[in-house]
Design a protein around this motif. Sequence first.
Motif, mmCIF file in Angstrom:
data_model
loop_
_atom_site.group_PDB
_atom_site.id
_atom_site.type_symbol
_atom_site.label_atom_id
_atom_site.label_comp_id
_atom_site.label_asym_id
_atom_site.label_seq_id
_atom_site.Cartn_x
_atom_site.Cartn_y
_atom_site.Cartn_z
ATOM 1 N N ASN A 24 3.493 33.281 37.308
ATOM 2 C CA ASN A 24 3.957 33.620 36.346
ATOM 3 C C ASN A 24 2.561 34.572 35.950
ATOM 4 O OD1 ASN A 24 4.378 35.717 34.012
ATOM 5 N ND2 ASN A 24 4.248 33.846 32.249
ATOM 6 N N GLN A 63 11.360 38.761 28.750
ATOM 7 C CA GLN A 63 10.031 39.029 30.088
ATOM 8 C C GLN A 63 11.167 39.870 31.447
ATOM 9 O OE1 GLN A 63 7.752 36.524 30.556
ATOM 10 N NE2 GLN A 63 8.232 36.763 28.602
ATOM 11 N N THR A 64 9.924 40.321 32.343
ATOM 12 C CA THR A 64 10.383 41.059 33.333
ATOM 13 C C THR A 64 10.695 40.244 34.640
ATOM 14 O OG1 THR A 64 10.152 43.324 32.648
ATOM 15 C CG2 THR A 64 10.535 43.020 35.418
ATOM 16 N N GLN A 97 20.622 35.897 32.540
ATOM 17 C CA GLN A 97 19.451 37.235 32.761
ATOM 18 C C GLN A 97 19.858 38.049 31.716
ATOM 19 O OE1 GLN A 97 21.177 38.859 36.708
ATOM 20 N NE2 GLN A 97 20.113 37.123 37.907
ATOM 21 N N CYS A 100 16.756 38.855 29.352
ATOM 22 C CA CYS A 100 15.143 39.126 29.571
ATOM 23 C C CYS A 100 15.275 40.676 28.930
ATOM 24 C CB CYS A 100 15.228 38.586 31.156
ATOM 25 S SG CYS A 100 15.287 36.458 31.849
ATOM 26 N N THR A 101 14.150 41.246 29.331
ATOM 27 C CA THR A 101 13.945 42.714 29.134
ATOM 28 C C THR A 101 14.429 42.955 30.259
ATOM 29 O OG1 THR A 101 12.055 42.218 28.033
ATOM 30 C CG2 THR A 101 12.004 43.974 28.871
ATOM 31 N N VAL A 102 14.137 42.866 32.319
ATOM 32 C CA VAL A 102 14.341 43.316 32.743
ATOM 33 C C VAL A 102 15.066 42.159 33.646
ATOM 34 C CG1 VAL A 102 14.371 44.773 34.956
ATOM 35 C CG2 VAL A 102 13.296 45.023 32.950
ATOM 36 N N ALA A 103 15.997 41.769 34.924
ATOM 37 C CA ALA A 103 16.805 40.490 35.666
ATOM 38 C C ALA A 103 16.635 41.627 37.238
ATOM 39 C CB ALA A 103 17.162 39.567 34.613
ATOM 40 N N ILE A 104 16.050 41.126 38.228
ATOM 41 C CA ILE A 104 16.095 41.626 39.173
ATOM 42 C C ILE A 104 16.515 40.731 40.491
ATOM 43 C CG2 ILE A 104 15.813 43.685 40.894
ATOM 44 C CD1 ILE A 104 13.454 45.057 39.215
#
Length: 128
Positions: A24, A63-64, A97, A100-104
């Motif tokens: 991070n 979090q992304t 997941q 989280c704002t985005v989880a890829i």
Amino acid sequence: MQLYTDAATEPTTDHSAAGLLLINAGQQQQFKQILPDCDNHTAEFLAAIAGFKEILTQFGPAQTVFFYTDSKIVAESVSKGYSKNFNVELQTLLQLQDQCTVAITQWIPESQNRGAHELAQQGLHLTP
């Protein structure tokens, strides 16, 4: 933020451990922990769950996350949103997941996951 997870399982005893590598803002954090005794596929899901719990605990939900795993079953199950044999673990992972704002999620070959792999191997030697 980037999350790399891996699991290690001793085949004769099902003793399992997780390795988590979290990057991070250029800062790297390493974690290793004992998992419940289980097969390696279950351990891979539990390692991913542990990684997302760590992110949410330390940094909160906004979090992304780019999540990397060398477990094809974890990556494919997340992609499909379905797992016949690991549905409980998958649903737990997906719920984390979703916070989280985005989880890829991306599958990577084991050779690109050495940090998390080494941590998981070290985790096997921790005493409960």
